[in-house]
Design an enzyme around this catalytic site. Structure first.
Site, short mmCIF file in Angstrom:
data_model
loop_
_atom_site.label_atom_id
_atom_site.label_comp_id
_atom_site.label_asym_id
_atom_site.label_seq_id
_atom_site.Cartn_x
_atom_site.Cartn_y
_atom_site.Cartn_z
N ARG A 28 20.61 -0.77 -32.29
CA ARG A 28 21.42 -1.97 -32.32
C ARG A 28 21.35 -2.60 -30.93
O ARG A 28 21.17 -1.91 -29.93
CB ARG A 28 22.87 -1.65 -32.68
CG ARG A 28 23.04 -1.01 -34.05
CD ARG A 28 24.50 -0.65 -34.29
NE ARG A 28 24.71 -0.09 -35.62
CZ ARG A 28 24.63 1.21 -35.90
NH1 ARG A 28 24.34 2.07 -34.93
NH2 ARG A 28 24.82 1.65 -37.12
N LYS A 44 28.23 1.10 -32.70
CA LYS A 44 29.11 0.45 -33.67
C LYS A 44 29.82 1.46 -34.56
O LYS A 44 30.99 1.28 -34.91
CB LYS A 44 28.28 -0.52 -34.52
CG LYS A 44 29.06 -1.26 -35.59
CD LYS A 44 28.13 -2.18 -36.36
CE LYS A 44 28.86 -2.90 -37.48
NZ LYS A 44 27.95 -3.79 -38.25
N HIS A 75 18.54 -7.89 -34.26
CA HIS A 75 18.57 -6.88 -35.33
C HIS A 75 17.20 -6.70 -35.97
O HIS A 75 16.96 -5.70 -36.65
CB HIS A 75 19.59 -7.28 -36.39
CG HIS A 75 19.96 -6.18 -37.33
ND1 HIS A 75 20.79 -5.14 -36.96
CD2 HIS A 75 19.59 -5.93 -38.61
CE1 HIS A 75 20.92 -4.30 -37.99
NE2 HIS A 75 20.21 -4.76 -38.99
N ARG A 134 15.56 -3.32 -35.05
CA ARG A 134 16.11 -2.19 -35.80
C ARG A 134 15.61 -2.21 -37.24
O ARG A 134 15.13 -1.20 -37.77
CB ARG A 134 17.63 -2.26 -35.76
CG ARG A 134 18.38 -1.17 -36.54
CD ARG A 134 19.86 -1.27 -36.20
NE ARG A 134 20.70 -0.45 -37.05
CZ ARG A 134 20.91 0.84 -36.88
NH1 ARG A 134 20.30 1.48 -35.90
NH2 ARG A 134 21.73 1.51 -37.68
N HIS A 136 22.16 5.67 -38.79
CA HIS A 136 23.01 5.14 -39.86
C HIS A 136 23.94 6.24 -40.38
O HIS A 136 23.52 7.37 -40.63
CB HIS A 136 22.16 4.63 -41.03
CG HIS A 136 21.74 3.21 -40.89
ND1 HIS A 136 20.50 2.83 -40.42
CD2 HIS A 136 22.40 2.05 -41.15
CE1 HIS A 136 20.41 1.51 -40.42
NE2 HIS A 136 21.55 1.01 -40.85
N TYR A 185 16.93 -1.54 -46.27
CA TYR A 185 15.69 -1.79 -45.53
C TYR A 185 14.53 -1.04 -46.17
O TYR A 185 13.41 -1.55 -46.23
CB TYR A 185 15.83 -1.34 -44.09
CG TYR A 185 16.97 -2.00 -43.35
CD1 TYR A 185 16.87 -3.31 -42.89
CD2 TYR A 185 18.15 -1.31 -43.11
CE1 TYR A 185 17.91 -3.91 -42.21
CE2 TYR A 185 19.20 -1.90 -42.43
CZ TYR A 185 19.08 -3.20 -41.99
OH TYR A 185 20.11 -3.78 -41.32
#
Length: 331
Positions: A171, A198, A279, A282, A305, A314
């Site tokens: 990120r 995050k 982004h 990533r 994640h 993704y």
């Protein structure tokens, strides 16, 4: 003696000076508690909530409605009106910010009312809930981007920024948050410590490996080492501003700069920057790894994640044309 009676007796025997001291101390404790409440949210979250609340408050002022506490019909009408201009994802964030503001102030959230829920359900059904995700920068893009970087230290920095961000599936906040002491060189490559992200607001931290690349020009390890060496960075922020004279400054890059570097590099390579942002690095690594057949678990280990469901979005994008049945029917 009961605790309640002991407290009462103590309050009666306290001198005015002691009472004043305790009152001032209590105010200090309250200020510290407020500071911790502020720290409970990431800076980007706080900025977004301030923006959301400003928009809602301005709308309420326009129509002479109270924003706090807000009546359910006020929120319902606000959603209906703003849905003409805002995306569903933005409206959803506004709802969360309105709810959070009420809970923080000690009020019941009007977003829980049946009226608001029905209006919100109608908006979602009418406008849809699909999000416009940033396009991924795949390996082919990264190769072209690093070939068209500016000369001097700015280009050296941008090369390291792009390649490390891509290889680490980071990120933007994670990437610019790295300090020089968070990077260690091993025989296999770099070990990078991500101290806060995050999904890790309590700073448990995690480490990830960045292996040497097959090609010198796109090797993230060599790129980072070149930047550290030429910029003479021993401690403090790893990625810093470079002024127009080519001098490295001491200030840490903002996360917005990552998006600017991505877009600028794409344009320099002859691509449109529309749909791309920080982004994209990533998303690009995750998508490219899925195309290459990497397992979900291995991809998740690199991207950090917490949710496989989010990450698989993704992976689905990267698998659209792998083993696609339409390619096997003789068209």
């Amino acid at each position: 003696m009961s605790p309640e009676r002991a407290n009462l007796q103590a309050s009666r025997t306290s001198s005015p000076k002691e009472a004043k001291h305790h009152a001032e101390r209590f105010e200090d404790i309250g200020s510290e508690a407020d500071r911790y409440v502020e720290k409970s949210r990431a800076p980007n979250t706080r900025r977004a909530q301030r923006s959301d609340w400003k928009d809602f408050s301005s709308w309420c002022a326009k129509y002479a409605r109270s924003p706090l506490p807000a009546a359910p019909d006020t929120v319902a009408y606000y959603l209906a009106d703003r849905s003409q201009e805002l995306k569903t994802s933005t409206l959803q964030r506004r709802l969360m910010s309105i709810s959070d503001a009420h809970r923080t102030a000690g009020f019941d959230s009007p977003t829980k009312s049946a009226q608001v829920k029905l209006v919100w359900a109608g908006i979602r059904r009418d406008k849809g809930v699909a999000q416009n995700h940033k396009k991924p920068t795949l390996t082919k893009h990264i190769r072209e981007m690093v070939e068209h970087l500016p000369q001097g230290l700015l280009g050296v920095r941008d090369r390291a920024l792009l390649l490390l961000g891509f290889a680490g599936a980071m990120r933007r906040s994670e990437l610019v948050g790295i300090d020089a002491t968070d990077v260690a060189l091993t025989d296999e490559g770099l070990v990078v410590t991500i101290r806060k992200s995050k999904t890790d607001q309590v700073q448990e931290g995690r480490t990830l490996g960045i292996p040497y690349g097959e090609h010198e020009g796109t090797c993230p390890v060599r790129a980072v080492l070149a930047w550290v060496d030429q910029a003479a960075i021993l401690e403090g922020p790893l990625f810093r501003s470079v002024n127009k004279h080519g001098h490295v400054m001491g200030t840490r890059l903002s996360d917005r700069t990552v998006a600017e570097v991505v877009k600028r590099s794409l344009v320099a390579a002859g691509h449109t920057a529309r749909g791309y942002a920080a982004h994209s690095l990533r998303a690009g690594l995750i998508t490219q790894a899925a195309i290459a057949g990497a397992s979900d678990r291995d991809i998740q280990d690199q991207s950090g994640h917490k949710s496989l469901l989010v990450m698989r979005r993704y992976i689905r994008d990267g698998s659209l044309f792998r083993q696609n049945v339409a390619a096997k029917v003789g068209l």
